[in-house]
Design a protein around this motif. Sequence first.
Motif, mmCIF file in Angstrom:
data_model
loop_
_atom_site.group_PDB
_atom_site.id
_atom_site.type_symbol
_atom_site.label_atom_id
_atom_site.label_comp_id
_atom_site.label_asym_id
_atom_site.label_seq_id
_atom_site.Cartn_x
_atom_site.Cartn_y
_atom_site.Cartn_z
ATOM 1 N N HIS A 116 1.474 11.040 7.375
ATOM 2 C CA HIS A 116 1.928 9.798 6.752
ATOM 3 C C HIS A 116 3.413 9.847 6.418
ATOM 4 N N LEU A 149 1.193 3.938 -6.923
ATOM 5 C CA LEU A 149 0.840 3.489 -5.573
ATOM 6 C C LEU A 149 -0.644 3.169 -5.397
ATOM 7 N N LYS A 163 6.116 5.530 -0.541
ATOM 8 C CA LYS A 163 4.969 6.226 0.043
ATOM 9 C C LYS A 163 5.381 7.556 0.671
ATOM 10 N N ARG A 166 -2.427 0.638 -5.690
ATOM 11 C CA ARG A 166 -2.788 -0.622 -5.020
ATOM 12 C C ARG A 166 -2.069 -0.798 -3.691
ATOM 13 N N SER A 167 -1.377 0.232 -3.258
ATOM 14 C CA SER A 167 -0.664 0.155 -1.982
ATOM 15 C C SER A 167 -1.577 0.587 -0.846
ATOM 16 N N SER A 168 -1.036 0.585 0.366
ATOM 17 C CA SER A 168 -1.842 0.947 1.539
ATOM 18 C C SER A 168 -2.263 2.414 1.528
ATOM 19 N N VAL A 169 -1.499 3.270 0.824
ATOM 20 C CA VAL A 169 -1.857 4.694 0.773
ATOM 21 C C VAL A 169 -2.718 5.021 -0.448
ATOM 22 N N GLY A 170 -3.020 4.011 -1.256
ATOM 23 C CA GLY A 170 -3.847 4.236 -2.438
ATOM 24 C C GLY A 170 -5.172 4.911 -2.129
ATOM 25 N N PRO A 171 -5.939 4.413 -1.143
ATOM 26 C CA PRO A 171 -7.222 5.054 -0.817
ATOM 27 C C PRO A 171 -7.064 6.498 -0.350
#
Length: 225
Positions: free
Chosen positions: A196, A82, A139, A84-89
């Motif tokens: 989340h 994950l 996610k 590179r996904s929205s939850v990566g950071p």
Amino acid sequence: MEVAAAVAPAVRRSLGQRRPLRCGAGLRGRWPLPAGGVSLRLCSTRVALEGINKPVIDRIIRVDHAGEYGANRIYAGQMAVLGRSSVGPIIRQMWNQEKDHLKKFDELMVAYRVRPTVLLPFWNVAGFVLGAGSALLGKKGAMACTVAVEESISDHYNSQIRTLMEEDPEKYKELLQIIKRFRDDEREHHDIGLEHDAEAAPAYSVLKTAIQLGCKAAIFLSERI
């Protein structure tokens, strides 16, 4: 020969004047706390082992080192899926804190002369598989894993805090501060997981129970071998 004869006295004087190592840059582990907190400083070569309950401290540091090592591998697995996904950071942020935790326990292992668990190679693989496997559920699955693991770890830290308080809170003051700080970080990760949508993961209750049973087994084994 003449050069060697001339240099030898200087070398002997240098060796004779060598000062013993002291806690300082490169030898002292430091764990900075937020503004207003206490900076924890622990000299990795000078922890006085006299008077401490060595079996108890060994178990605490060994299992905590294993736990933080496993947590690092879990987040590594989640990032592999994950990243590179929205939850990566978000995952990266939590992973960075776990890296700091592991670094501190690496220092404590040396300072208190504690051997690591022999199961580290297994936790290396198992942690990554758990992280990647939960992330493959999406996610929400990754966050459900985070909630389950971090809840188990924070509960275990609380148990250790109670143990050290019963032993001698003043004697183990620095170790207590470190564990309390890390416990709070794990609670924060737990809350982030809930925020989340962890509870919306497929078969959340079953997944959480299974992961926490695994955590309990890992804690039991890592304390002892």
